[in-house]
Write an enzyme that holds these catalytic residues in place. Structure first.
Site, PDB file in Angstrom:
ATOM      1  N   GLY A  61       0.932  -1.024  -0.052  1.00  0.00           N
ATOM      2  CA  GLY A  61      -0.019  -0.104  -0.059  1.00  0.00           C
ATOM      3  C   GLY A  61       0.812   1.309  -0.001  1.00  0.00           C
ATOM      4  O   GLY A  61       1.997   1.111  -0.345  1.00  0.00           O
ATOM      5  N   MET A 109       1.918   3.158   2.442  1.00  0.00           N
ATOM      6  CA  MET A 109       2.699   3.083   3.618  1.00  0.00           C
ATOM      7  C   MET A 109       3.388   1.814   4.005  1.00  0.00           C
ATOM      8  O   MET A 109       4.354   1.791   4.777  1.00  0.00           O
ATOM      9  CB  MET A 109       2.077   3.595   4.976  1.00  0.00           C
ATOM     10  CG  MET A 109       1.313   4.937   4.565  1.00  0.00           C
ATOM     11  SD  MET A 109       0.415   5.531   6.173  1.00  0.00           S
ATOM     12  CE  MET A 109       1.603   5.407   7.554  1.00  0.00           C
ATOM     13  N   VAL A 163       3.138  -5.926   2.363  1.00  0.00           N
ATOM     14  CA  VAL A 163       2.731  -7.108   3.068  1.00  0.00           C
ATOM     15  C   VAL A 163       3.345  -8.331   2.627  1.00  0.00           C
ATOM     16  O   VAL A 163       3.510  -8.516   1.523  1.00  0.00           O
ATOM     17  CB  VAL A 163       1.015  -7.167   2.699  1.00  0.00           C
ATOM     18  CG1 VAL A 163       0.462  -8.385   3.943  1.00  0.00           C
ATOM     19  CG2 VAL A 163       0.386  -6.071   3.712  1.00  0.00           C
ATOM     20  N   LYS A 212       3.204  -7.508   8.016  1.00  0.00           N
ATOM     21  CA  LYS A 212       3.047  -6.103   7.461  1.00  0.00           C
ATOM     22  C   LYS A 212       4.220  -5.225   7.974  1.00  0.00           C
ATOM     23  O   LYS A 212       4.383  -5.365   9.169  1.00  0.00           O
ATOM     24  CB  LYS A 212       1.798  -5.700   7.896  1.00  0.00           C
ATOM     25  CG  LYS A 212       1.459  -4.071   7.384  1.00  0.00           C
ATOM     26  CD  LYS A 212       0.089  -3.605   7.388  1.00  0.00           C
ATOM     27  CE  LYS A 212      -0.115  -2.163   6.940  1.00  0.00           C
ATOM     28  NZ  LYS A 212      -1.375  -1.861   7.178  1.00  0.00           N
ATOM     29  N   ASP A 240     -10.405   3.765   7.438  1.00  0.00           N
ATOM     30  CA  ASP A 240      -9.964   3.339   6.195  1.00  0.00           C
ATOM     31  C   ASP A 240     -10.448   2.192   5.651  1.00  0.00           C
ATOM     32  O   ASP A 240      -9.873   1.348   4.953  1.00  0.00           O
ATOM     33  CB  ASP A 240      -8.485   3.066   6.253  1.00  0.00           C
ATOM     34  CG  ASP A 240      -7.824   3.560   4.853  1.00  0.00           C
ATOM     35  OD1 ASP A 240      -8.448   3.938   4.026  1.00  0.00           O
ATOM     36  OD2 ASP A 240      -6.519   2.956   4.456  1.00  0.00           O
TER      37      ASP A 240
END
Length: 548
Positions: free
Chosen positions: A16, A18, A21, A36, A130
């Site tokens: 993603g 930031m 994974v 992660k 989110d």
């Protein structure tokens, strides 16, 4: 990177903005996990890393079937990581990219699971902030969803001053799925998650994003001010109840949305369970039983009133046919017996020959419909009979036999079965030479009457079964919409009319449901009427957008 702490890294699953994974193996307990880790640019920020771990540990307290479980969070080799449940499947955004949109039944199922997961997290004081398709994993069998990535979640209101942003100055959450308060940089609570869920449901139902802007500022303005295009205008198979739920979730003001996940779960359960709703306790028989019984009773009376006269008329007609047939046979036997009897007229007794008459009677008795024949002369002596033992005996005319029709009577059974008796004088050239006593069997007649009764009874039974079946189905078809309407009316007061009846009916019940929905909409608007808060200055929106 081959290992991270005790975890053996096996491959990249995804990334993603930031974090990345990885698929990994935990040798301590022998299971596959997802690990992660923050990307290097973010990992160098000590405050962000500390928040990453703190919020992961807070989310790790959650244990719910629709939330990916966090097993471990910590730091190894200078890298902050989160070890979580590995969900075999695909993200919802990949599923939508492949299918375009989902059937509303599946949308309801996914919505119910996500609403329950959010309700659970909110009760624990955790706001996800989110909720988006890429953070929703669909298991390989397609039956279950798992909400993941509570990495931007917050525990309670501990950091209320920073709820809108990360330490790096970026907006918390994905812009297209943000709530208006997130887009405007205002404090948020659990109702922001419900708005984001509404955006996800809108996309699942329509196959289109709710806010299609291309720039961050444009999207922020759309989220804060513009109403989305109604679901019903885009797709025709969305039930009104589900459309209402989505619209309510997408309300600009938090107080106009569902106030918590529990309310949303109740609304979705009502939408899912309409057809399976248990029959409430009531006095008397249910409508689907009373209606067929009433129809069956009326039909039985009508059948009895029509079948009995039909049987009587048919039996009378068959009796008349039997009489006509018997009279014809009796006339034939009488005319032939008259000729033979006339030959012996005037002859001395010792010269009379009745053998031809007996032979004729024996031949006539071979007819399957003839039970017995007796021919007597003018002196009352039996000269021919189907029972030879009666020849030469006096003839006694039968008495006390009930009439059958015409001049026929119902012959006594006498162990030979019921019959129809015809007694005719033997006339030849105006002179009476005796009489003929003919008895015909009525087996065929009784069989025809019995068959007619059986066929009519069978027909009546089929009609009764058909009426019962149609009545039951009709009662069920009527009872179900009545039950839905009654349930909606009962729940309307408690929910402030914040519900709609979903249907696809085009009959009178459909019109009633539409009328209820319009009334509920008007009542909800009236009950929730309040001075509209001024929309925050768009300049603030643009400032937030530029800061992002």
């Amino acid at each position: 990177m081959q290992t991270l702490g005790r975890y053996r890294i096996e491959g990249l699953l995804g990334e993603g903005a930031m974090a990345e994974v990885y698929r990994a193996h935990d040798p301590d307990i022998g299971r596959a996990v997802a690990v992660k880790i923050l990307k290097p640019d973010f990992a160098r920020d000590a405050d962000l890393e500390a928040r990453f771990l703190r919020e992961a540990r807070a989310a790790g307290a959650l244990s719910h079937q629709n939330i990916a479980t966090i097993y471990d969070a910590g730091e190894a080799s200078g890298v902050a990581y989160i070890a979580m449940e590995l969900v075999e499947g695909q993200p919802l955004d990949a599923l939508l990219a492949a299918q375009g949109r989902l059937p509303y039944e599946r949308v309801l199922s996914i919505a119910r699971q996500l609403a329950d997961a959010l309700a659970y997290a909110h009760r624990a004081g955790i706001v996800h902030r989110d909720v988006k398709p890429s953070n929703i994993l669909v298991t390989a069998d397609g039956r279950q969803v798992k909400l993941v990535d509570f990495g931007v979640a917050r525990l309670g209101e501990a950091d209320a001053g920073q709820l809108g942003r990360t330490h790096a100055g970026q907006l918390v959450g994905t812009p297209r799925y943000m709530s208006p308060e997130q887009a405007l940089g205002l404090p948020v609570d659990h109702r922001a998650d419900l708005f984001s869920l509404g955006v996800v449901l809108y996309e699942m139902m329509t196959g289109k994003v709710a806010f299609p802007g291309t720039g961050l500022a444009t999207i922020a303005i759309q989220i804060a001010q513009e109403r989305v295009e109604p679901v019903g205008r885009i797709v025709g198979d969305c039930p009104p109840g589900l459309s209402f739920i989505i619209d309510k979730l997408l309300s600009k003001k938090p107080e106009a949305r569902f106030q918590d996940g529990t309310q949303l779960v109740a609304a979705l359960d009502r939408e899912i369970g309409q057809a399976k709703e248990a029959e409430p306790t009531r006095r008397g028989l249910p409508l689907r039983v009373k209606l067929p019984l009433a129809l069956a009773t009326v039909t039985a009376i009508a059948l009895a009133g029509s079948i009995v006269p039909i049987l009587d008329r048919q039996e009378s007609a068959l009796d008349r046919m039997a009489v006509v047939s018997g009279e014809t046979i009796a006339s034939f036997v009488t005319s032939n017996a008259a000729v033979l009897a006339a030959d012996n007229a005037g002859l001395p007794a010792e010269q009379q020959d009745w053998t031809p008459l007996q032979a004729f009677v024996a031949a006539a008795a071979r007819d399957a419909n003839v039970r017995e024949i007796v021919v007597a002369d003018a002196n009352g002596t039996v000269r021919a009979a189907t029972d030879p033992r009666r020849v030469g005996t006096p003839y006694a005319a039968p008495s006390s036999e009930p009439p059958f029709g015409g001049d026929a009577t119902q012959a006594t059974d006498r162990g030979r079965g019921p019959g129809i008796r015809f007694v005719r004088p033997i006339d030849y050239a105006g002179i009476e030479f005796g009489r003929v006593d003919l008895v015909l069997k009525r087996t065929a007649l009784d069989g025809a009457v019995a068959q007619a009764r059986t066929m009519l009874a069978l027909l009546a039974g089929i009609v009764m079964l058909a009426v019962l079946g149609v009545g039951y189905l009709s009662g069920a078809l009527v009872a179900r919409p009545l039950r839905r309407l009654r349930s909606a009316l009962v729940e309307a007061a408690g929910s402030g009319f914040a519900l709609r009846i979903s249907h696809r009916r085009r009959d009178e019940f459909g019109a009633v449901f539409d009328a209820f929905n319009k009334t509920a909409e008007a009542m909800e608007t009236r009950l929730s009427a309040a001075p509209v808060a001024s929309v925050p200055d768009l300049r603030a929106t643009c400032v937030v957008a530029r800061a992002a």
